[in-house]
Design a protein around this motif. Sequence first.
Motif, PDB file in Angstrom:
ATOM      1  N   GLU A 154      29.439  41.163  31.765  1.00 34.60           N
ATOM      2  CA  GLU A 154      29.922  40.713  32.712  1.00 34.60           C
ATOM      3  C   GLU A 154      29.963  39.401  32.817  1.00 34.60           C
ATOM      4  N   GLU A 155      29.293  39.216  33.757  1.00 35.20           N
ATOM      5  CA  GLU A 155      28.672  37.853  34.338  1.00 35.20           C
ATOM      6  C   GLU A 155      28.655  36.605  34.154  1.00 35.20           C
ATOM      7  N   ALA A 156      28.056  37.127  32.424  1.00 38.14           N
ATOM      8  CA  ALA A 156      28.644  35.640  31.117  1.00 38.14           C
ATOM      9  C   ALA A 156      30.179  35.113  30.943  1.00 38.14           C
ATOM     10  N   VAL A 157      30.414  36.408  30.556  1.00 33.39           N
ATOM     11  CA  VAL A 157      31.879  35.811  29.858  1.00 33.39           C
ATOM     12  C   VAL A 157      32.923  35.769  31.620  1.00 33.39           C
ATOM     13  N   THR A 158      32.983  36.562  32.630  1.00 34.04           N
ATOM     14  CA  THR A 158      32.897  35.552  33.919  1.00 34.04           C
ATOM     15  C   THR A 158      32.864  33.865  33.868  1.00 34.04           C
ATOM     16  N   SER A 159      31.672  34.125  33.484  1.00 32.39           N
ATOM     17  CA  SER A 159      31.107  31.790  34.268  1.00 32.39           C
ATOM     18  C   SER A 159      32.211  31.492  33.116  1.00 32.39           C
ATOM     19  N   LEU A 160      32.347  32.483  31.393  1.00 27.32           N
ATOM     20  CA  LEU A 160      32.462  31.592  30.275  1.00 27.32           C
ATOM     21  C   LEU A 160      34.668  31.037  30.995  1.00 27.32           C
ATOM     22  N   GLY A 182      37.373  28.170  31.033  1.00 30.96           N
ATOM     23  CA  GLY A 182      38.406  28.326  30.181  1.00 30.96           C
ATOM     24  C   GLY A 182      38.346  28.431  28.817  1.00 30.96           C
ATOM     25  N   ALA A 183      37.567  29.520  28.746  1.00 34.28           N
ATOM     26  CA  ALA A 183      37.590  30.491  26.932  1.00 34.28           C
ATOM     27  C   ALA A 183      38.271  30.978  27.292  1.00 34.28           C
ATOM     28  N   THR A 184      38.799  31.510  25.739  1.00 36.52           N
ATOM     29  CA  THR A 184      39.634  32.060  25.699  1.00 36.52           C
ATOM     30  C   THR A 184      38.881  32.739  24.347  1.00 36.52           C
ATOM     31  N   ASP A 185      37.937  32.716  24.046  1.00 34.59           N
ATOM     32  CA  ASP A 185      37.410  33.113  21.587  1.00 34.59           C
ATOM     33  C   ASP A 185      35.944  33.624  22.330  1.00 34.59           C
ATOM     34  N   ASN A 199      42.769  39.209  28.352  1.00 31.90           N
ATOM     35  CA  ASN A 199      43.207  38.035  27.614  1.00 31.90           C
ATOM     36  C   ASN A 199      42.470  37.113  26.646  1.00 31.90           C
ATOM     37  N   ILE A 200      41.662  38.030  26.900  1.00 29.93           N
ATOM     38  CA  ILE A 200      40.094  36.948  25.376  1.00 29.93           C
ATOM     39  C   ILE A 200      39.919  37.735  25.065  1.00 29.93           C
ATOM     40  N   SER A 201      39.877  36.486  23.462  1.00 33.27           N
ATOM     41  CA  SER A 201      39.477  37.194  22.212  1.00 33.27           C
ATOM     42  C   SER A 201      37.528  37.785  23.084  1.00 33.27           C
TER      43      SER A 201
END
Length: 120
Positions: free
Chosen positions: A49-55, A59-62, A93-95
Amino acid sequence: MKAIILFGHGARDSRWREPFDRLVDLWRAQHSGVLVELAFLEMMQPSLEEAVTSLVGKGATDIAIVPVFFGQGGHLRNDFPVLLQNCRGKFQNISLSATPAVGEDSAVLQAIVDFGARAL
């Protein structure tokens, strides 16, 4: 924007993560246009979860998650799907996609065979 998370088990010994840090360095050298983060199942940070939050903050969306595990044991069959589902619920909203464990890829297995052959 596409990004990748290299997802490992984690360990108490901080030196265990050194190959993962080298993987990130190799990724950045070869794919500088694609963001990369490490994440760990337990005992190390960041969490998935922390890595996803950082990305997402960058600006990461995919985001593709690559389990850097040798095979599909209990952690990948039981724990990982729950973590992934929680992230999908939080970041609707993120793939978020996941690959099989790297050890299930024939090219990875062949690289290990080649490594062993060089030792002879």
